[in-house]
Write a protein that holds these residues in place. Sequence first.
Motif, short mmCIF file in Angstrom:
data_model
loop_
_atom_site.label_atom_id
_atom_site.label_comp_id
_atom_site.label_asym_id
_atom_site.label_seq_id
_atom_site.Cartn_x
_atom_site.Cartn_y
_atom_site.Cartn_z
N ALA A 151 2.42 1.75 -3.34
CA ALA A 151 1.45 2.28 -4.30
C ALA A 151 1.21 3.76 -4.04
O ALA A 151 1.04 4.55 -4.97
CB ALA A 151 0.14 1.50 -4.20
N LEU A 199 6.27 -1.12 -9.44
CA LEU A 199 5.00 -0.46 -9.79
C LEU A 199 5.20 0.64 -10.84
O LEU A 199 4.43 0.73 -11.79
CB LEU A 199 4.35 0.14 -8.53
N TYR A 248 -2.65 5.70 -7.65
CA TYR A 248 -1.74 4.89 -8.47
C TYR A 248 -2.52 3.91 -9.31
O TYR A 248 -2.34 3.81 -10.53
CB TYR A 248 -0.71 4.13 -7.62
N TRP A 249 -3.42 3.15 -8.67
CA TRP A 249 -4.17 2.13 -9.43
C TRP A 249 -5.07 2.78 -10.47
O TRP A 249 -5.24 2.24 -11.56
CB TRP A 249 -4.97 1.24 -8.47
N THR A 266 -4.73 2.00 -14.44
CA THR A 266 -5.89 1.58 -15.22
C THR A 266 -6.14 2.53 -16.38
O THR A 266 -6.39 2.11 -17.51
CB THR A 266 -7.15 1.56 -14.32
N GLN A 295 0.84 -1.20 0.00
CA GLN A 295 0.00 0.00 0.00
C GLN A 295 0.87 1.25 0.00
O GLN A 295 0.61 2.21 -0.71
CB GLN A 295 -0.88 0.03 1.26
#
Lengths: 96, 496
Positions: B47, B264, B182-183, B187, B44
């Motif tokens: 990220a 990442l 980040y996610w 995406t 976490q």
Amino acid sequence: MGDALVRELMRVQLGLALRLAAVVAVALGGLPLLFTVWPAGTHVAVAGMPLPWLLLGVAAFPFLAGAGLVYTRLAERNEADFAALVGRPAERGTPR
Amino acid sequence: MNAYALLAIATVTVATVAIGAWGIRLVRSTSDLLVASRMVSPTQNAAAIGGEYLSAASFLGVAGLILAYGAQMLWYPVGFAAGYLALLLFVAAPLRRSGAFTLPDFCEARLASPRLRRLATAFVLFIGWFYLLPQLQGAGLTFQIVTGAPSWVGVVLVGAVVTGNVAFGGMRSATYVQAFQYWLKLTAIAVPAFFLLARWNDDGRPAIPVDDAWLAPAGGLVATYSLILATFLGTMGLPHVLARFYTNPDGGSARRTTTIVLGLVGLFYLFPTVYGVLGRVYTPELATGRNDTVVLLLPAAALGPGVAADALGALVAAGAFAAFLSTSNGLLTSVAGVLANDVLGKARLSWGPLTQFRAAALFAGAVPMGLALAVHGLNVSQVVGLAFAVAASSFCPMLVLGIWWRGLTAAGAAAGILAGGGSAVVAVLWTIFLPPAPGLAADLLAQPAAWTVPLAFAVMVSVSLATRRRIPGAVGAMLLRLHAPETLHTPETSRL
């Protein structure tokens, strides 16, 4: 803890960091020079991509992550060795 | 105008502000932050670091530069990722163990010099502002494309939102928000990339128009190596990167977190190249125009009008907004913190700490807004590259030598920062505000790191040697604290 022990730990850790930095500097940093003296290499196709694009656009990222992983393993081992030498265990994440 | 995109931008912005406002009630001090950090897993946390790091330069700029200039620009994403390797190898664990929350804190802890601390403060402000400038430019650009409004509207709007959020909300604490960003960014760049590749495949794989210069990974060797030095060594000197490291509970976890960050950000950087390359086929006119709009415009250009293109356009717009909201929040919080503590705090005002921080945030946000309105036409990645060059020529040598060499003195550090960092600042200002210099001088000013980084190291070492009688007395204990695992720390080293 003796000053000499800390100096030794720093020497070992710095040596490790410098060796890995040298590997990365030669492997990645050598590419501009390589393709300058060997311009035909930019047209060599591997897996449908021109070689420099495959190396810089794709392969560089797992390479860097792998170097990081190797460093973390070895640096932790150095610290564990140091802790064993000093006589106290180096546990992970123990609150101070 | 793409209504879906406007809705997506509004959602990302409102969510960021709302969670920021909600977060302030939970977290009030850096020690709360520390406590909170123990509940956050390294993944976490990594990220969150990635979420704060991947800025408009990564999301918009890189693809544009690849579209226009080709393989030599792949050094930007490679360098942005490799910067974390340099950070990991040379500073991550010791820096966390130093307990410093800002770069001026580290200067003071290691070298005990208030004057050096003031110099470091000035450089934090400069780097922070020049990193914020392209974020706001990117915001103006995105807003212009989505709504058709002039770009200054987006600059002012986003500048005001971010400034207000930092001054009255506080984002620093929100590790989960940054992790989510980040996610979202991953995406938003990856999903359209797969659709674009599928489209290109369905079209019968039209040839990508290339020439030798576009295919080659080095334009000029000096400029290329300069860029490599700046990005590899600059990351560790960025003001918002260090503060995030503080959320690691100890040096070992700082190292493990950085390793995950490398994975990442590397994953993210696989995708901007797809836009840059396919942009040659579907948006060739951007190669000679505003190349940093390619990520935003390519989905519609490749897929043709329709719901799919609108939805993907909305997704990239949301990702772009997430990019500059998260980076600007982190940067502005760091800059405002330093400004409040080291500038306003020294001015003997009768303000409380919260008023002081708010005033600092308002001022810290106004400066890059003014800059973004005054400066036009530079690619966002190039401006970010200049901020990296200054960081690599000032804080990188100070951190590396401060951590690994007991001979460093405050006078040496200050002289090196002034010589290397000062030269880089002059080069940056020249590049942005003055006409290009002739010949090789243009390269050396546009990409100064090749000479300013070695200069900074050389001056720092030689002045330290000349002033070696002024090596801080507690240097042995300090280095023990930086390098020994936390379990070996004694009350004496912890109090340093």
